[in-house]
Design a protein around this motif. Structure first.
Motif, mmCIF file in Angstrom:
data_model
loop_
_atom_site.group_PDB
_atom_site.id
_atom_site.type_symbol
_atom_site.label_atom_id
_atom_site.label_comp_id
_atom_site.label_asym_id
_atom_site.label_seq_id
_atom_site.Cartn_x
_atom_site.Cartn_y
_atom_site.Cartn_z
ATOM 1 N N LEU A 1 -6.119 6.725 1.582
ATOM 2 C CA LEU A 1 -6.339 5.288 1.526
ATOM 3 C C LEU A 1 -7.833 4.995 1.605
ATOM 4 C CD1 LEU A 1 -3.585 4.163 4.070
ATOM 5 C CD2 LEU A 1 -3.523 3.791 1.595
ATOM 6 N N LEU B 1 0.821 -1.212 0.000
ATOM 7 C CA LEU B 1 0.000 0.000 0.000
ATOM 8 C C LEU B 1 0.852 1.257 0.000
ATOM 9 C CD1 LEU B 1 -2.754 -1.132 2.539
ATOM 10 C CD2 LEU B 1 -2.990 -0.914 0.056
ATOM 11 N N THR C 1 -5.715 1.550 -2.706
ATOM 12 C CA THR C 1 -6.409 0.415 -2.109
ATOM 13 C C THR C 1 -5.822 -0.872 -2.671
ATOM 14 O OG1 THR C 1 -8.597 -0.571 -1.710
ATOM 15 C CG2 THR C 1 -8.202 0.372 -3.880
ATOM 16 N N ASP C 2 -6.263 -2.003 -2.153
ATOM 17 C CA ASP C 2 -5.851 -3.288 -2.720
ATOM 18 C C ASP C 2 -6.653 -3.545 -3.987
ATOM 19 O OD1 ASP C 2 -8.298 -5.240 -2.049
ATOM 20 O OD2 ASP C 2 -7.952 -3.936 -0.313
#
Length: 349
Positions: free
Chosen positions: A183, A159, A233-234
């Motif tokens: 985030l 991240l 973000t993922d």
């Protein structure tokens, strides 16, 4: 590399329409910037027929015949085995071998990611590459969002690295000296979210030496407000968020179309409000935001949407060319070095 005349490798067989749209997109991009040149991979006869439709490209293209095309249904493991014979694989190899500055494809995303990662490898200091794209907002600028599907699970370091890469990308495409970075989380409070999110936030808050302004967390309903420049973000959450935004955009446009054709009065209302609806249509048109970038590789690769028209392909090519001119890879390398140096200094205390 700043000021370099970009040479772009194009997977001419990629995308839903193949050479017709990919070559038309190249011609459209060339109209805007005549310093471009192209290395076109695919069926030579089909490509030559399309190039002939765009005389302005004469002298600015080189065609490399390939015998294989990666289908949308091909698994990445299958595609990798055909890297040396496919138009997609050869376009990426051209970047690796220094024959082109960047590659553009509208083909299978998973295959493109797998081939690019295997051929180009990740940059020093990057564990995993990320897929980044521009999302329309109500603000003055679009927002850079990553990762959009390359990595379903991410740890703290991933991240942080995505934030660094996204900020560097925003500095190039949005021309911002210190992009605002947040985030994606389920709340804005510092205690919300996973351990990975909270730890990444702590590292980014302490990284005030970077060319970014970290501003905590953002929730899903604020993605398009225009209050942030980079959203990190993922890939699992990012892909869901992106598809949700695209679905909402289609819902709004289809709902308006249905409402304006429901009666004679509605049709009259459409004519009166047409300037506003055209502005909305333009703002939501994915072709105006086409061109997702694989950040973190030792080479530049841009993914065009498979259904993009020639305007959308041209936009993806312009994204690739701009990254070449602005030397994005160098900017990311410098920022990563700054993060590493700061972390070592903190650990030594």
């Amino acid at each position: 590399m700043t000021g370099t005349a970009p040479r772009i490798a194009i997977d001419a067989m990629g995308g839903d329409a193949g050479p017709s749209v990919m070559i038309a997109g190249a011609a459209h991009a060339f109209e805007r910037r005549s310093d471009l040149s192209f290395l076109l991979f695919g069926d030579e006869a089909a490509i030559r027929a399309e190039v002939a439709r765009h005389p302005a490209l004469a002298g600015h293209v080189e065609i490399v015949h390939t015998t294989d095309v990666i289908a949308g249904t091909d698994k990445p493991s299958q595609a990798i085995r055909r890297a040396k014979t496919s138009s997609m694989g050869r376009a990426i190899a051209a970047v690796k071998e220094g024959e082109a500055h960047a590659a553009v494809s509208g083909g299978n995303t998973g295959a493109l990611m797998a081939m690019a990662k295997l051929a180009l490898r990740t940059m020093p200091g990057i564990d995993r590459p990320a897929l980044a794209a521009l999302i329309p907002t109500l603000g003055d600028n679009d927002v850079v969002m990553l990762d959009l599907g390359a990595n379903t699970e991410c740890d703290t370091n991933n991240l942080v690295q995505f934030a660094v890469m996204g900020a560097a990308y925003a500095r190039v495409v949005l021309e911002l000296e210190r992009p605002r970075v947040q985030l994606l989380n389920i709340g804005t409070e510092e205690l919300k979210g996973t351990d990975e999110l909270r730890d990444a936030a702590a590292i980014l808050r302490a990284s005030d030496h970077l060319h970014m302004h970290f501003d905590g967390f953002v929730e899903g309903d604020k993605l398009s407000r225009g209050d942030v420049d980079v959203i990190v973000t993922d890939g699992f959450s990012g892909n869901i968020a992106l598809k949700s935004l695209e679905g909402t955009a289609r819902f709004v446009t289809d709902l308006l179309r249905r409402a304006f054709t429901s009666s004679i009065r509605s049709k009259i209302g459409f004519l009166i409000s047409r300037p506003a609806t055209e502005l909305l249509r333009h703002h939501l048109d994915p072709n105006n935001h086409n061109g997702a970038v694989f950040l973190g590789l030792n080479g530049l690769v841009v993914k065009s949407h498979g259904s993009a028209n020639d305007k959308g392909v041209a936009n993806a090519i312009r994204v690739a060319a701009r990254m070449v001119r602005e030397d994005l890879t160098r900017k990311i390398t410098e920022d990563l070095a700054n993060v590493s140096a700061r972390n070592h200094a903190v650990a030594a205390k």
